[in-house]
Design an enzyme around this catalytic site. Sequence first.
Site, mmCIF file in Angstrom:
data_model
loop_
_atom_site.group_PDB
_atom_site.id
_atom_site.type_symbol
_atom_site.label_atom_id
_atom_site.label_comp_id
_atom_site.label_asym_id
_atom_site.label_seq_id
_atom_site.Cartn_x
_atom_site.Cartn_y
_atom_site.Cartn_z
ATOM 1 N N ARG A 51 0.961 -1.374 -0.002
ATOM 2 C CA ARG A 51 0.146 0.155 0.041
ATOM 3 C C ARG A 51 0.824 1.180 -0.092
ATOM 4 N NH1 ARG A 51 -0.672 3.107 3.987
ATOM 5 N NH2 ARG A 51 -1.220 1.559 5.362
ATOM 6 N N TYR A 105 -12.768 13.198 -20.168
ATOM 7 C CA TYR A 105 -13.213 11.902 -19.752
ATOM 8 C C TYR A 105 -14.438 11.770 -18.944
ATOM 9 C CZ TYR A 105 -13.363 6.935 -18.178
ATOM 10 O OH TYR A 105 -13.623 5.738 -17.863
ATOM 11 N N ASP A 177 -3.967 14.412 -18.944
ATOM 12 C CA ASP A 177 -4.417 13.040 -19.263
ATOM 13 C C ASP A 177 -4.026 12.596 -20.618
ATOM 14 O OD1 ASP A 177 -5.474 10.481 -19.562
ATOM 15 O OD2 ASP A 177 -7.603 11.090 -18.506
ATOM 16 N N LYS A 202 -5.837 1.120 -20.647
ATOM 17 C CA LYS A 202 -6.056 1.339 -21.982
ATOM 18 C C LYS A 202 -4.602 0.923 -22.848
ATOM 19 C CE LYS A 202 -9.766 2.796 -20.555
ATOM 20 N NZ LYS A 202 -10.270 4.334 -20.171
HETATM 21 C C1 LIG Z 1 -10.443 4.960 -19.289
HETATM 22 C C2 LIG Z 1 -10.106 6.386 -19.133
HETATM 23 C C3 LIG Z 1 -9.917 7.001 -17.696
HETATM 24 C C4 LIG Z 1 -10.036 6.102 -16.384
HETATM 25 O O1 LIG Z 1 -9.480 4.920 -16.386
HETATM 26 P P1 LIG Z 1 -9.744 3.569 -15.428
HETATM 27 O O2 LIG Z 1 -8.752 2.775 -15.614
HETATM 28 O O3 LIG Z 1 -11.137 3.158 -16.178
HETATM 29 O O4 LIG Z 1 -9.866 4.196 -14.121
HETATM 30 C C5 LIG Z 1 -9.363 8.353 -17.654
HETATM 31 N N1 LIG Z 1 -9.040 9.019 -18.489
HETATM 32 C C6 LIG Z 1 -9.458 8.336 -19.951
HETATM 33 C C7 LIG Z 1 -8.866 9.363 -21.120
HETATM 34 C C8 LIG Z 1 -9.827 7.277 -19.922
HETATM 35 O O5 LIG Z 1 -9.950 6.935 -21.391
#
Ligand SMILES: *Cc1c(COP(=O)(O)O)cnc(C)c1O
Length: 386
Positions: A51, A105, A177, A202
């Site tokens: 953690r 997002y 992001d 992703k």
């Molecule tokens: C999927 C996604 C997130 C969130 O990610 P998780 O792994 O589902 O928590 C944040 N930003 C973007 C652009 C995303 O595609």
Amino acid sequence: MHADGESMETVAVHGGERRPGPEGSAVYPIYQGTVYSVAPGTGYHDIPYIRLNSTPSQRYLHDKLAALEGAEAAVATASGMAAVTTALLSVLRAGDHLLASDCLYGGTHDFLTHHAGDLGWRCTFVDVHRPEAWAAARTPQTKAFLVETITNPLMRVGRLREIADFARREGLVSVIDNTFASPVNFRPLAAGFDLCFHSGTKYLGGHSDLVAGAVMGSAELIDRVRRTLNHYGGSLDPHAGFLLARGIKTLALRVRAHNANAMALAGFLAAHREVAAVNYPGLASHPDHAYAAGLLSGFGGMLSLRLRGGAAAAQALLDAVRLPLVAPSLGGVETLITRPATTSHAGMRPEDRERLGITADLIRVSCGIEGAKDLITDFDQALAKI
Ligand SMILES: *Cc1c(COP(=O)(O)O)cnc(C)c1O
């Protein structure tokens, strides 16, 4: 760590790797243990404990993630949402104000609209194409500016260099992001951003089989993020971390295939008589094409389109394609197709969706790494059926 100028293929394979690895292993093993002997006088945040994000497999993964973005440091999180919430919790206090892109997002947008107020943060959503809007929205309490590299689902690319410069001038922490671009197509820290984060679920993981996140930045900022994460507890388990590191080794190869497939499919769709519009920054018709061409080294694997036949035709296309899986999410090796108005943006009010261009007939495609010719053949037969 990698020397500057190495290709992303090399960084993805060798970045962060221990040579020689434990017991001479070419693959860094999973240290699943939670308990390690601790030297007297060790500070709380340095105790090896999962953690606390300080165990051997986690430190290895952090080095690999940092290398990918050319960052001083990185920390892995339990999801992309844990990455963005922990990054913001590290730089904002009660009473602070935040500028955020008006096209974020869905999960991030919902977090800001439902929880930021409870934390004492105020947030103003701004158009990432209009510098005068940023200056007008900035207040003495503004501390951060949150944006995304390529927005969902219209694939817009804001004035990102200008946003990083604005934040630097105004003393704000710029946070981006970079999930949709991946570090293969854009390196935000080199462009002047302070913190960059990913949903590792992703492209970084790349195989639709794990949930993870990552935050990258200066050693000083990442130390703050890691301490915040240690307290809030959204740490990544070493098992998922192993899958993430394995996925990263093929990131550059995969993303170049995603880029090429999306470019080929976008070109095919744009020329098809049933297609009313294609949103892909690699197409000259895209409103941000010229800016994106100067900023990105690839246009990514995501595109969206509208059909002349409207929502009914869109649903018919989803029913008729054979290769793509009808599913939300993105960034895996398999092509995914979805209608954002009925999935990722279903929680939004219809009028808000329309304002953002997320119409009922909009179709989003996450191009996988299949053969481009096979994808085009499949879309061609599906379009013939609608
Ligand atoms: C999927 C996604 C997130 C969130 O990610 P998780 O792994 O589902 O928590 C944040 N930003 C973007 C652009 C995303 O595609």
